[in-house]
Design an enzyme around this catalytic site. Structure first.
Site, PDB file in Angstrom:
ATOM      1  N   MET A 173     -70.568   5.890  96.961  1.00 48.30           N
ATOM      2  CA  MET A 173     -71.094   4.900  95.822  1.00 48.30           C
ATOM      3  C   MET A 173     -69.981   4.390  95.353  1.00 48.30           C
ATOM      4  SD  MET A 173     -74.442   5.203  96.136  1.00 48.30           S
ATOM      5  CE  MET A 173     -75.252   4.393  94.680  1.00 48.30           C
ATOM      6  N   GLY A 225     -81.191   9.380  90.515  1.00 48.81           N
ATOM      7  CA  GLY A 225     -79.687   9.313  90.716  1.00 48.81           C
ATOM      8  C   GLY A 225     -79.719   8.476  91.915  1.00 48.81           C
ATOM      9  N   CYS A 226     -78.530   8.646  92.555  1.00 52.54           N
ATOM     10  CA  CYS A 226     -78.042   7.942  93.727  1.00 52.54           C
ATOM     11  C   CYS A 226     -79.187   7.728  94.806  1.00 52.54           C
ATOM     12  CB  CYS A 226     -76.822   8.387  94.521  1.00 52.54           C
ATOM     13  SG  CYS A 226     -76.402   7.533  95.913  1.00 52.54           S
ATOM     14  N   PHE A 227     -79.349   6.575  95.039  1.00 51.22           N
ATOM     15  CA  PHE A 227     -80.786   6.481  95.903  1.00 51.22           C
ATOM     16  C   PHE A 227     -80.628   6.818  97.469  1.00 51.22           C
ATOM     17  CE2 PHE A 227     -80.388   1.405  95.651  1.00 51.22           C
ATOM     18  CZ  PHE A 227     -79.116   1.504  96.468  1.00 51.22           C
ATOM     19  N   TRP A 228     -79.441   7.067  97.695  1.00 51.37           N
ATOM     20  CA  TRP A 228     -79.215   7.370  99.392  1.00 51.37           C
ATOM     21  C   TRP A 228     -79.668   8.854  99.493  1.00 51.37           C
ATOM     22  CZ3 TRP A 228     -73.103   6.315  99.348  1.00 51.37           C
ATOM     23  CH2 TRP A 228     -73.057   4.890  99.525  1.00 51.37           C
TER      24      TRP A 228
END
EC number: 1.8.4.11
Length: 221
Positions: free
Chosen positions: A1, A53-56
Site C-alpha cells: 500500500m 483494513g487494506c482491501f487486498w
C-alpha cells in the site's frame, strides 16, 4: 500500500477533494472465477460492502469462502468525493473507506457467515486503523442497504462486542450504515493477492471467535 500522511480524522467539508464525473476504468472480469465484476448479477444474488483494513487481504477472505460467493470486488465507499482514485483516497481527503463488495447467494451462503468472516478477520476496536495501516480509509465498516440485513449486522456487532470485552478488548468502533455510492477501484487492485500471492497483507484478527449467538455456524459444525 502507498504511504501518505496518515489522517486519523474525517475531512471537513471544505477539505473534500472534487473528484470527477466519470468512473475510473477497472477490470471487466473477476481474476479468480471469471465472472463479470460489475454484473448484472443473477436473480437472488445480494450484495454487501465490508471495510476491514487494506482491501487486498480483505477481498481474499471473502472469495475464499467459495460456494455461495458469486463475485467479489474492491472499491471505495462511505465517502464524499465522486469517482476517487486510490491516491486520492489515501490522502484521507475523500472520506472513503477501502471496502470489499461481496455479491453472494444467501440461499447457499447465509449472511451470518459473511458477518462471521468480517468480525474474525480484523480487529474492529482500532478506530481509524488496522494494525500498521493507519488512516480513515482503513476504518472498520459494514455497509448494507436492506433494513433486515442491517439489523442482523447490528445484532452481530453487539454479540461480538460482549465476546471481545470478555477477552479484555475495548469497544467496537465499526460503523454500520447505508453504503451510499460504491466506486470500483482501479483494475490492478482487483483480486490483487490472486495475481500477487506474495503481496502485502496486513490483515489480522483478534483471535476471538464470533459467538454462536450471532446465528452463525462454525466450519466444524
Amino acid at each position: 500500500m502507498l504511504f501518505f500522511r496518515k489522517r486519523a480524522e474525517m475531512p471537513a467539508p471544505d477539505q473534500i477533494l472534487p473528484g470527477r464525473p466519470t468512473p475510473l476504468p477497472t477490470a471487466e472480469r473477476h481474476f479468480v472465477n471469471g465472472r463479470a465484476l460489475k454484473g448484472p448479477y443473477p436473480e437472488g444474488i445480494e450484495t454487501a460492502l465490508f471495510g476491514l483494513g487494506c482491501f487486498w487481504g480483505a477481498e481474499r477472505k471473502f472469495w475464499q469462502l467459495g460456494d455461495g460467493i458469486w463475485v467479489t470486488a474492491v472499491g471505495y465507499a462511505a465517502g464524499t468525493t465522486p469517482n476517487p482514485t486510490y491516491e486520492e483516497v489515501c490522502t484521507g481527503l475523500t472520506g472513503h473507506n477501502e471496502v470489499v463488495l461481496v455479491a453472494y447467494d444467501p440461499a447457499v451462503l447465509p449472511f451470518g457467515q459473511l458477518l462471521r468472516t468480517f468480525w474474525e478477520s480484523h480487529d474492529p476496536t482500532q478506530g481509524m486503523r488496522q494494525g500498521n495501516d493507519v488512516g480513515t480509509q482503513y476504518r472498520s465498516g459494514l455497509y448494507v442497504s436492506d433494513p433486515e440485513r442491517r439489523a442482523e449486522a447490528e445484532a452481530s456487532r453487539d454479540a461480538y462486542a460482549q465476546a471481545l470485552r470478555a477477552k479484555g478488548f475495548g469497544s467496537i468502533t465499526t460503523e454500520i450504515r447505508d453504503p451510499g455510492p460504491f466506486y470500483f477501484a482501479e483494475a490492478y487492485h482487483q483480486q490483487y493477492l490472486a495475481k500477487n500471492p506474495a503481496g502485502y497483507c496486513g490483515l489480522g484478527g483478534t483471535g476471538v471467535a464470533c459467538p454462536v449467538g450471532t446465528g452463525v455456524r462454525s466450519a466444524a459444525e
